[in-house]
Design an enzyme around this catalytic site. Sequence first.
Site, PDB file in Angstrom:
ATOM      1  CB  ILE A   1      -2.438 -23.352 -37.501  1.00  0.00           C
ATOM      2  CG1 ILE A   1      -3.681 -22.498 -37.257  1.00  0.00           C
ATOM      3  CG2 ILE A   1      -2.567 -24.218 -38.749  1.00  0.00           C
ATOM      4  CD1 ILE A   1      -4.953 -23.272 -37.044  1.00  0.00           C
ATOM      5  CB  CYS A   2       0.913 -26.670 -38.385  1.00  0.00           C
ATOM      6  SG  CYS A   2       2.175 -27.759 -39.059  1.00  0.00           S
ATOM      7  CB  THR A   3       5.193 -26.140 -35.923  1.00  0.00           C
ATOM      8  OG1 THR A   3       5.299 -25.281 -37.051  1.00  0.00           O
ATOM      9  CG2 THR A   3       5.492 -27.583 -36.308  1.00  0.00           C
TER      10      THR A   3
ATOM     11  N   GLY B   1      -4.342 -27.413 -33.812  1.00  0.00           N
ATOM     12  CA  GLY B   1      -4.569 -28.273 -34.965  1.00  0.00           C
ATOM     13  C   GLY B   1      -3.275 -28.943 -35.373  1.00  0.00           C
TER      14      GLY B   1
ATOM     15  CB  THR C   1       1.947 -29.645 -32.649  1.00  0.00           C
ATOM     16  OG1 THR C   1       2.658 -28.750 -33.514  1.00  0.00           O
ATOM     17  CG2 THR C   1       2.867 -30.772 -32.204  1.00  0.00           C
TER      18      THR C   1
END
Length: 195
Positions: free
Chosen positions: A105-107, A154, A125
């Site tokens: 998720i994200c970073t 994501g 990312t």
Amino acid sequence: MRVQVVVFEGVEEQDFIAPVEVLGMAGRASDVRTTLVTTGEPGRVTCAYGTRLDVEHGWSPEDADVIVVPGGGYNRNDGSGVRKVMRDEDFLRRLTESAALKVGICTGAMVLSAAGITKGRNATTHHAAKADLAASGATVINARVVDDGDLITGGGVTSGLDVALWLVERFLGAGTACQVETVLEYERRGTVWRR
């Protein structure tokens, strides 16, 4: 489905709580168990904005079908957040060896990158880390959610909602995903990119 969501010092609250809530709701109507875990020993974790959690479990790869790695603190220089997890060789080794479906998720995708999991794979990312993800050998896809089989990523802080809803749809069906969306009063953003 046994889902373990990793939390660590400096983790972004939204990155992990969105999947916990979505998967928790899905678990009320199905066999989904979601557990917060640390990268090592159980204990207290302080999140990016000061939320404190007492986490009762360390990550146990053999007890997870899905491992969710959130992000947080990628651009901070205080030694916390994903940068610290990216240097945890023991955790990265166990992550690489695990047969669980890996979700960034994200970073959190950068932790998967540090473990070599995204190399030669399609991934996304947070926009501020996409150049680094590409430099590590990933094929960066500009999509909210990228499903590359046993790797799902994501882009962005709130993408945890969309990734978790995609997991619900992928494993439990569109009907269950729509029910969770209705309860949350949230409509997914973007198209899921699939190989």
